[in-house]
Design a protein around this motif. Sequence first.
Motif, PDB file in Angstrom:
ATOM      1  N   ALA A 284       0.695  -1.205   0.087  1.00 35.11           N
ATOM      2  CA  ALA A 284      -0.264  -0.183  -0.012  1.00 35.11           C
ATOM      3  C   ALA A 284       0.595   1.160   0.223  1.00 35.11           C
ATOM      4  O   ALA A 284       1.838   1.237   0.501  1.00 35.11           O
ATOM      5  N   LEU A 285       0.573   2.165  -0.821  1.00 32.77           N
ATOM      6  CA  LEU A 285       1.324   3.427  -0.739  1.00 32.77           C
ATOM      7  C   LEU A 285       0.962   4.347   0.238  1.00 32.77           C
ATOM      8  O   LEU A 285      -0.494   4.343   0.904  1.00 32.77           O
ATOM      9  N   ASP A 286       1.852   4.985   0.754  1.00 36.20           N
ATOM     10  CA  ASP A 286       1.466   6.285   1.702  1.00 36.20           C
ATOM     11  C   ASP A 286       0.415   7.150   1.239  1.00 36.20           C
ATOM     12  O   ASP A 286       0.389   7.489   0.023  1.00 36.20           O
ATOM     13  N   SER A 287      -0.674   7.482   2.123  1.00 32.74           N
ATOM     14  CA  SER A 287      -1.535   8.227   1.786  1.00 32.74           C
ATOM     15  C   SER A 287      -1.399   9.607   1.017  1.00 32.74           C
ATOM     16  O   SER A 287      -2.056  10.092   0.013  1.00 32.74           O
ATOM     17  N   THR A 288      -0.377  10.231   1.468  1.00 34.92           N
ATOM     18  CA  THR A 288       0.165  11.572   1.025  1.00 34.92           C
ATOM     19  C   THR A 288       0.717  11.389  -0.305  1.00 34.92           C
ATOM     20  O   THR A 288       0.623  12.366  -1.185  1.00 34.92           O
ATOM     21  N   LEU A 289       1.322   9.977  -0.586  1.00 31.17           N
ATOM     22  CA  LEU A 289       1.816   9.845  -2.229  1.00 31.17           C
ATOM     23  C   LEU A 289       0.649   9.714  -2.840  1.00 31.17           C
ATOM     24  O   LEU A 289       0.716  10.078  -4.159  1.00 31.17           O
ATOM     25  N   VAL A 290      -0.340   9.070  -2.447  1.00 34.73           N
ATOM     26  CA  VAL A 290      -1.509   8.668  -3.438  1.00 34.73           C
ATOM     27  C   VAL A 290      -2.270  10.287  -3.707  1.00 34.73           C
ATOM     28  O   VAL A 290      -2.627  10.388  -4.743  1.00 34.73           O
TER      29      VAL A 290
END
Length: 157
Positions: free
Chosen positions: A8-14
Motif C-alpha cells: 500500500a502506498l502512503d496516503s500522501t503519495l496517493v
Amino acid sequence: MNKSKLPALDSTLVLAILRVAIGALFLSTFFENLGKGLYSPKGYAGLINYYIQYDHAPAVWKHVMGFNAAHAAIAGPMQAVLEASLGVALIIGFFSRPAALVAFGFLTSLWVSEWGTAWYWELLVPMIVAAALTLGPSGNRAAVDVALARRWPQLPI
C-alpha cells in the motif's frame, strides 16, 4: 488488522498522484480549448450560448452564463489563465490545497453549466478528487509546498 499482502502506498503519495493527475487534466484541457479557439470572444461566447440554449441549469445560473458570454472578450482569456494556472499549480504542488479548492469550485460551475448536455459523472469524479485534495495533505509530497512550509512554517498551506 490489515491482512492484505498487497503493498500500500502512503496516503500522501496517493494524494500527490491525484494532484498531478488533476493538474494534467486542467493543463491538457487548456491546450485543447486553446487549439479549438474557445478562449477567443467568438469561441467562448458560442460555447456558453450553447450551454444556455441546451442545458438544464437553473435560470439564475443561465443568467450568470449569459453575463459571461456578453463579456467573452474578458471572460474567455480569464478562464484560459485560470485553467492553465490551476494545472501548473497542481502539478508542481504550489499552494496545493487552495488550488484544489478553486479547482473544485470551477469544476462545480462547469458541472452545473453542462447539466443535460454531458454525462453527469464526467465532471463529478474530478470534483470529488479536487474536494479530497482540498481536505487532505495534498501538498505534503513532491510539491513546492514542502519547501515553502520549511522556509515559512507559519504559512497555512
